[in-house]
Every structure is written in C-alpha cells, then in structure tokens.
Design an enzyme around this catalytic site. Sequence first.
Site, PDB file in Angstrom:
ATOM      1  N   CYS A  98       0.819  -1.210   0.000  1.00  0.00           N
ATOM      2  CA  CYS A  98       0.000   0.000   0.000  1.00  0.00           C
ATOM      3  C   CYS A  98       0.858   1.269   0.000  1.00  0.00           C
ATOM      4  O   CYS A  98       1.453   1.575  -1.008  1.00  0.00           O
ATOM      5  CB  CYS A  98      -0.997  -0.046   1.160  1.00  0.00           C
ATOM      6  SG  CYS A  98      -2.382   1.080   0.879  1.00  0.00           S
ATOM      7  N   HIS A 204      -3.302  -5.935   2.683  1.00  0.00           N
ATOM      8  CA  HIS A 204      -2.878  -6.121   4.069  1.00  0.00           C
ATOM      9  C   HIS A 204      -3.447  -7.456   4.545  1.00  0.00           C
ATOM     10  O   HIS A 204      -4.275  -8.064   3.877  1.00  0.00           O
ATOM     11  CB  HIS A 204      -3.436  -5.018   4.960  1.00  0.00           C
ATOM     12  CG  HIS A 204      -3.032  -3.636   4.566  1.00  0.00           C
ATOM     13  ND1 HIS A 204      -1.760  -3.155   4.727  1.00  0.00           N
ATOM     14  CD2 HIS A 204      -3.754  -2.615   4.026  1.00  0.00           C
ATOM     15  CE1 HIS A 204      -1.715  -1.896   4.313  1.00  0.00           C
ATOM     16  NE2 HIS A 204      -2.908  -1.543   3.878  1.00  0.00           N
TER      17      HIS A 204
HETATM   18  N1  GLN Z   1      -1.942   6.740   2.730  1.00  0.00           N
HETATM   19  C1  GLN Z   1      -2.133   5.949   1.561  1.00  0.00           C
HETATM   20  C2  GLN Z   1      -3.546   6.051   0.986  1.00  0.00           C
HETATM   21  O1  GLN Z   1      -4.481   6.324   1.729  1.00  0.00           O
HETATM   22  C3  GLN Z   1      -1.766   4.503   1.868  1.00  0.00           C
HETATM   23  C4  GLN Z   1      -2.683   3.834   2.875  1.00  0.00           C
HETATM   24  C5  GLN Z   1      -2.170   2.483   3.309  1.00  0.00           C
HETATM   25  O2  GLN Z   1      -0.974   2.246   3.350  1.00  0.00           O
HETATM   26  N2  GLN Z   1      -3.067   1.598   3.694  1.00  0.00           N
HETATM   27  O3  GLN Z   1      -3.726   5.851  -0.196  1.00  0.00           O
END
Ligand code: GLN
Length: 265
Positions: A98, A204
């Site tokens: 992510c 995740h």
């Molecule tokens: N901050 C990033 C987004 O919202 C990544 C979020 C994350 O790592 N789950 O796109």
Amino acid sequence: MAGSSSPSAVRVGVLFPDLLGTYGDGGNATVLTQRLHWRGIPTEVVTVAGGDIAPDSCDVYLVGGGEDGPQTQAARELIESRALHRAVDRGAAVLAVCAGMQILGHRFPDATGADRTGLGLLDCETVRVDRPRAVGELLTPTAGVTGPDGVHHDLGVLTGFENHAGRTVVGGGAQRLGAVEVGEGNGDGSEGVVVGRVVGTYLHGPVLARNPRLADLLLGWVVGPDALGPLDDHEVEALRADRVRAARAGELAPRRSWRDLLRRS
Ligand code: GLN
C-alpha cells in the site's frame, strides 16, 4: 545469499515500521522468518526506524502501509540514501504494501494532495481520485508473476484487506499481480505492481500470512526454489478458504456510514 546454498543467514530488512506500521504489515517479517526456520534456514531481521540509515545489504526488504504524512518522510529518506535502489540493483527482493508500494512508484500524493516524487523502482504512479476511500476485503482469484528469469509463478487466489485513498496507474514496464474480483486494488480492475523482484500490493492481512505462496515466491528468489521444501499449510488453507468465502458473500464489506443510515431513516 541470492541463489546460493550458503548457510549464512537470510537478512530480512523491515523498513520504517514506526512510520509504515499502521496496518500490521510487520507480521510479514514473522511469516518470512518462520517459513525459513521451518526449512532449517537461519535468518536475521534488520529493523530500520525512521531517521536511521537503511542498509543496502539485506536479501529481502519489507515496506508496510501507513498514513500520507509518514509515507512522505519514508520516501524522502529512501530517495536520499538510495539504499533500496542499490539493494534492488544487486538482486534483493522487495515486498511493498500500500503506502510502501505507492512510494516505490514514480509519484504519489502527500497529505495535502500535492505530488511527491517516489523512488521509481516500480513503474506506476499513484493519484488522488474523486472516489471514496477503498476499504474492505480485496480478492484476486488468479494471481501470478513472471520472475526476472522468465519463470511464471502461479500464486492462485490472493486474499487480504485494503484501506487506501490513492489509486495506482500501472505503466507498461510493470506486471500486475492479477485482476480484482472483490474490492478496488489499483483502481482499474487490477491489483498489484511487479517489476523484477520488487512486488507491490494493496493487500494487508498481513498479506504473507494470508498468502503463503507469495511468501515462498519472495523466498525462492532469495535462497533458490530448490532450498524451499514443501510445508504443511493445511491450516492456513482452511483459513484462506473461509476468508475467500466471506469476501465473496460480502460479509466483510464495510458498513454503510452513519450519515447514510440517518439519511434513509
Ligand atoms: N496513505 C495511503 C492512501 O491512503 C496509503 C494507505 C495504506 O498504506 N493503507 O492511499
């Protein structure tokens, strides 16, 4: 240790868990080390906090998910040190989840929505879109990767959860992990970005706990596939089947917001 049968420990670099540790992706290190331990292969985990210089000598690197502000700091540090660039040039494997995937692309939005330069290790760029945050189960039914040696690795079903605002546009120099069945993924119907031995994903879970084939793909790139004897994964396969069924049934879909409920009442 790439490609050798050397008894030296496999070095697993966990990058900035204090900055990119919001979603439990640190568990990916536990999965890699345990799967090596079960095969009698020694490991060493190198944890790098924000502000510390990342080593370029690890065999496999893990970068997790996090919020927009800390991910900008993580990107800045890795661009300055170029440690990950040197490691990848030497053949190290990387799993970036992510926010981790977003900063490894060419650009990504910071907390204000402004474009920031990424590491450029993945041929992709992440943008803000006028769509709701992607939150919920993410399912990719027939995932696969062709490695730098031209060997295709069937990863089967990839399962996990996602939570991100950005969407990722994949360039012609990258592979995708597969097509999305449930959830959002990159935002164009695909999930994941792969260049060489660098794997990015929105999953995740931790992703390697839910998807042991992906863990063994990374480990195979490090120790060679012949060093990885089969493991008894029947318990995790039962859990996977349960998660896949629940995702398909929409059981874990995010609830409607309170505002939606009030509007309808
Ligand atoms: N901050 C990033 C987004 O919202 C990544 C979020 C994350 O790592 N789950 O796109």
